[in-house]
Design a protein around this motif. Sequence first.
Motif, PDB file in Angstrom:
ATOM      1  N   ARG A   1      36.034  27.524  42.366  1.00  0.00           N
ATOM      2  CA  ARG A   1      36.605  28.762  42.911  1.00  0.00           C
ATOM      3  C   ARG A   1      36.748  29.755  41.779  1.00  0.00           C
ATOM      4  NH1 ARG A   1      36.260  26.511  47.070  1.00  0.00           N
ATOM      5  NH2 ARG A   1      37.726  26.149  48.745  1.00  0.00           N
ATOM      6  N   GLY A   2      36.501  31.018  42.076  1.00  0.00           N
ATOM      7  CA  GLY A   2      36.584  32.057  41.059  1.00  0.00           C
ATOM      8  C   GLY A   2      37.681  33.062  41.336  1.00  0.00           C
ATOM      9  N   ARG A   3      38.237  33.603  40.288  1.00  0.00           N
ATOM     10  CA  ARG A   3      39.238  34.679  40.381  1.00  0.00           C
ATOM     11  C   ARG A   3      38.548  35.972  39.962  1.00  0.00           C
ATOM     12  NH1 ARG A   3      43.041  32.404  37.924  1.00  0.00           N
ATOM     13  NH2 ARG A   3      44.228  31.880  39.774  1.00  0.00           N
ATOM     14  N   MET A   4      38.453  36.913  40.896  1.00  0.00           N
ATOM     15  CA  MET A   4      37.768  38.183  40.645  1.00  0.00           C
ATOM     16  C   MET A   4      38.725  39.200  40.048  1.00  0.00           C
ATOM     17  SD  MET A   4      35.558  38.709  44.120  1.00  0.00           S
ATOM     18  CE  MET A   4      34.433  39.922  43.459  1.00  0.00           C
ATOM     19  N   SER A   5      38.183  40.027  39.174  1.00  0.00           N
ATOM     20  CA  SER A   5      38.943  41.148  38.621  1.00  0.00           C
ATOM     21  C   SER A   5      38.354  42.438  39.178  1.00  0.00           C
ATOM     22  CB  SER A   5      38.850  41.147  37.094  1.00  0.00           C
ATOM     23  OG  SER A   5      39.450  40.002  36.570  1.00  0.00           O
ATOM     24  N   LEU A   6      38.956  42.933  40.239  1.00  0.00           N
ATOM     25  CA  LEU A   6      38.543  44.211  40.814  1.00  0.00           C
ATOM     26  C   LEU A   6      39.543  45.269  40.386  1.00  0.00           C
ATOM     27  CD1 LEU A   6      37.673  43.028  44.438  1.00  0.00           C
ATOM     28  CD2 LEU A   6      36.055  43.704  42.664  1.00  0.00           C
ATOM     29  N   SER A   7      39.081  46.502  40.270  1.00  0.00           N
ATOM     30  CA  SER A   7      40.000  47.581  39.922  1.00  0.00           C
ATOM     31  C   SER A   7      40.915  47.854  41.118  1.00  0.00           C
ATOM     32  CB  SER A   7      39.235  48.843  39.519  1.00  0.00           C
ATOM     33  OG  SER A   7      38.597  49.401  40.639  1.00  0.00           O
ATOM     34  N   GLY A   8      41.993  48.567  40.899  1.00  0.00           N
ATOM     35  CA  GLY A   8      43.003  48.808  41.924  1.00  0.00           C
ATOM     36  C   GLY A   8      42.476  49.448  43.195  1.00  0.00           C
ATOM     37  N   ASP A   9      41.424  50.265  43.117  1.00  0.00           N
ATOM     38  CA  ASP A   9      40.909  50.940  44.310  1.00  0.00           C
ATOM     39  C   ASP A   9      39.718  50.208  44.935  1.00  0.00           C
ATOM     40  OD1 ASP A   9      39.258  51.520  42.165  1.00  0.00           O
ATOM     41  OD2 ASP A   9      38.849  53.571  42.821  1.00  0.00           O
TER      42      ASP A   9
END
Length: 193
Positions: A21-29
């Motif tokens: 399983r992966g943890r994504m780093s998306l920007s706030g928007d």
Amino acid sequence: MPLDFSRLYEFHESGGSRAFRGRMSLSGDEDPFAVTRAEVKPSGRVEVRWAMGGQAPLDIIHTTFVAPILVSDRVVDILKAGGFSGWETYSIELFGKDAVPIRGYRGLAVRGRCGPIDNSRSVRFDKRMPGGVFPWWRGLYFDAATWDGSDLFMPAGNVGWIFVVEAVKRAFEKAKVKNVLFTPLDEVERMKL
């Protein structure tokens, strides 16, 4: 001829506890649902780090968000070779448990659409679970006239279900894609909210 919902499938990973399983780093928007639905394109390469499960990723990777699914380049090649419609990818940087980069994966975004889920066609039933008996629905149905005909598609609304046609299912099964599950839409069970 009416649409046969037993030959359309919910596409998701098989859900084993040993799956990467992966943890994504998306920007706030960058909403994970909007990214999965190809409504928002990530502004750059999305970083995905190991979060739990096995050390080696399989062909389909689920993330700690509800909606996004990551796919191997092998899956992308299967979709391209089959000429399947309704999808695109976005760039990711995948890192394993040891923080070493893993190449050959992309985020899957689905452009294909159908109308919203029509709960009036679903079958309500009671399901015994820890804590009691709860109402559930069986079946994911939509108005056939609202489907754009794409091979990969999602229903209208802020939902994360990805649907595929039978030809996509067969292509994945023939290639022995790992960590994937297809459930006929008329058999999908979900809690009634």
